[in-house]
Motif scaffolding. Structure first.
Motif, PDB file in Angstrom:
ATOM      1  N   ARG A  96       0.813  -1.235   0.000  1.00 51.61           N
ATOM      2  CA  ARG A  96       0.000   0.000   0.000  1.00 51.61           C
ATOM      3  C   ARG A  96       0.834   1.268   0.000  1.00 51.61           C
ATOM      4  NH1 ARG A  96      -2.887   0.065   4.718  1.00 51.61           N
ATOM      5  NH2 ARG A  96      -2.105  -1.903   5.524  1.00 51.61           N
ATOM      6  N   ILE A  97       2.161   1.140  -0.020  1.00 51.10           N
ATOM      7  CA  ILE A  97       3.034   2.312  -0.027  1.00 51.10           C
ATOM      8  C   ILE A  97       3.839   2.340  -1.330  1.00 51.10           C
ATOM      9  CG2 ILE A  97       4.988   3.462   1.061  1.00 51.10           C
ATOM     10  CD1 ILE A  97       4.090   2.362   3.731  1.00 51.10           C
ATOM     11  N   GLU A  98       3.791   3.450  -2.025  1.00 52.94           N
ATOM     12  CA  GLU A  98       4.595   3.645  -3.228  1.00 52.94           C
ATOM     13  C   GLU A  98       5.405   4.932  -3.071  1.00 52.94           C
ATOM     14  OE1 GLU A  98       2.640   2.976  -7.079  1.00 52.94           O
ATOM     15  OE2 GLU A  98       0.837   2.448  -5.936  1.00 52.94           O
ATOM     16  N   VAL A  99       6.712   4.811  -3.202  1.00 53.00           N
ATOM     17  CA  VAL A  99       7.585   5.985  -3.146  1.00 53.00           C
ATOM     18  C   VAL A  99       7.712   6.552  -4.553  1.00 53.00           C
ATOM     19  CG1 VAL A  99       9.873   6.860  -2.569  1.00 53.00           C
ATOM     20  CG2 VAL A  99       8.837   5.052  -1.168  1.00 53.00           C
ATOM     21  N   ILE A 100       7.434   7.837  -4.705  1.00 59.47           N
ATOM     22  CA  ILE A 100       7.504   8.485  -6.016  1.00 59.47           C
ATOM     23  C   ILE A 100       8.526   9.620  -5.966  1.00 59.47           C
ATOM     24  CG2 ILE A 100       5.185   7.813  -6.712  1.00 59.47           C
ATOM     25  CD1 ILE A 100       4.131  10.459  -5.877  1.00 59.47           C
ATOM     26  N   LEU A 101       9.092   9.922  -7.126  1.00 63.89           N
ATOM     27  CA  LEU A 101      10.219  10.847  -7.189  1.00 63.89           C
ATOM     28  C   LEU A 101       9.906  12.160  -7.886  1.00 63.89           C
ATOM     29  CD1 LEU A 101      13.020   8.281  -8.140  1.00 63.89           C
ATOM     30  CD2 LEU A 101      12.319   9.025  -5.862  1.00 63.89           C
ATOM     31  N   SER A 102       8.674  12.317  -8.373  1.00 66.23           N
ATOM     32  CA  SER A 102       8.351  13.524  -9.141  1.00 66.23           C
ATOM     33  C   SER A 102       7.032  14.120  -8.689  1.00 66.23           C
ATOM     34  CB  SER A 102       8.269  13.195 -10.634  1.00 66.23           C
ATOM     35  OG  SER A 102       7.762  14.291 -11.369  1.00 66.23           O
TER      36      SER A 102
END
Length: 360
Positions: free
Chosen positions: A92-98
């Motif tokens: 349920r956790i997504e790390v995004i960079l933008s």
């Protein structure tokens, strides 16, 4: 420095952090079931924020990160991913960079935290109409450069602070303990020491109280309220004190430095034994170091920001504050679902939750 994922267990007490998180979720009745949260993924104890949201039932947590002086984005992503796997919430956790990632538009709750900021007009226009924004701190700490409140009003986005004075939080009391820790790091014993507290407002009150309770003799100087560092009484305090604690949370002016009320050279001549502990306020670390004045921490934040935040003491203040802030977001979502918009949703949320705090 960045923290490789294999060193996570050496950096934090995971068992205690999980216990504190579950206690906070229970205390603040946080339930994010069915909601999508956009927050940050960061270093230190700030790695815990997306985990708090996921453990509180959020259907999806998007955690924004980027390279910073505290660590590389890829290391932050790996740290977050590893902890999420260990704690059973990695799906349920997504790390995004933008900040242009289209998934951002799915968020029901957007936290006003470091790597999410600035929440400017172009960013706000990419969010869904029903989004809410908890500041994650008290409303008086709001900074226009971090959040375009006028645009939020135009778009009908509710924004609320978190009441840090709530008896289950008492976050500002930790600010006083920050002063104690910084002084101990400077080898200033506090007990029987003479300390000048430079600043007015909430921070300096808490610092003054903590220092007095710990046995220090304290002189408070409120430059923003008209105190003059050149007055005989205050010059005497500066010339005999063991340390200065800078805790100015209101004024953005330079307090000590070439453009300030007193230069570091003057301060050094006045008191060669002085040290400086910096929490917040207009003081230049480079100038202090050039004058050979011992300082903690090793980097001073610009005026309006804290050089060290309460997580410097340990995980509980951050866990409690961010859990409470997410709870404020939850009740704003409930208000929006009931048909309220903008400031009406803010008023409704304040009726539902004593943690919610409006702008004065």
């Amino acid at each position: 420095a960045s923290v490789p994922q294999q060193e996570i267990a050496d950096k934090i007490n995971e068992a205690r952090c999980r216990r504190l998180i579950h206690q906070a979720i229970s205390t603040f009745e946080l339930d994010l079931s069915g909601h999508v949260v956009l927050t940050e993924a960061a270093t230190g104890y700030y790695v815990l924020t997306p985990l708090i949201a996921a453990l509180a039932g959020a259907s999806r947590v998007y955690a924004l990160t980027k390279d910073s002086r505290y660590g590389r984005a890829e290391d932050v992503r790996e740290t977050t991913k590893t902890l999420a796997q260990r704690w059973g919430v990695d799906r349920r956790i997504e790390v995004i960079l933008s900040r242009e990632d289209p998934r951002i538009s799915n968020a029901d709750v957007v936290t006003n935290l470091g790597f999410v900021r600035p929440l400017n007009a172009p960013f706000l226009r990419c969010l869904k109409q029903s989004v809410v924004i908890p500041l994650m701190f008290e409303a008086w700490e709001y900074r226009p450069e971090d959040l375009d409140l006028e645009e939020c009003r135009k778009l009908g986005i509710p924004v609320l602070g978190t009441n840090e004075h709530h008896p289950d939080l008492q976050i500002l009391q930790y600010v006083g303990h920050l002063a104690l820790k910084l002084l101990f790091e400077l080898d200033v014993e506090v007990l029987r020491s003479n300390v000048v507290v430079l600043g007015g407002g909430e921070f300096s009150k808490c610092v003054t109280t903590s220092l007095k309770n710990a046995g220090a003799t304290v002189t408070q100087i409120r430059v923003a309220e008209g105190d003059s560092l050149g007055s005989p009484v205050l010059k005497e305090a500066l010339s005999t004190c063991d340390a200065i604690v800078v805790a100015e949370d209101q004024s953005r002016e330079t307090l000590i430095g070439q453009d300030g009320h007193i230069t570091f050279e003057e301060l050094r001549r006045m008191n060669p034994a002085i040290s400086i502990a910096h929490i917040a306020g207009g003081v230049n670390h480079g100038e202090a170091a050039a004058a050979s004045i011992p300082c903690r921490p090793d980097h001073f934040a610009p005026p309006g920001y804290m050089s060290v935040t309460t997580d410097y003491l340990g995980p509980r203040p951050l866990i409690d504050l961010h859990t409470a802030g997410l709870r404020v977001g939850q009740v704003m979502v409930q208000a929006v679902q009931q048909g309220y918009r903008g400031t009406s949703a803010e008023e409704r949320a304040c009726q539902l939750c004593p943690l919610a705090q409006r702008f004065r």
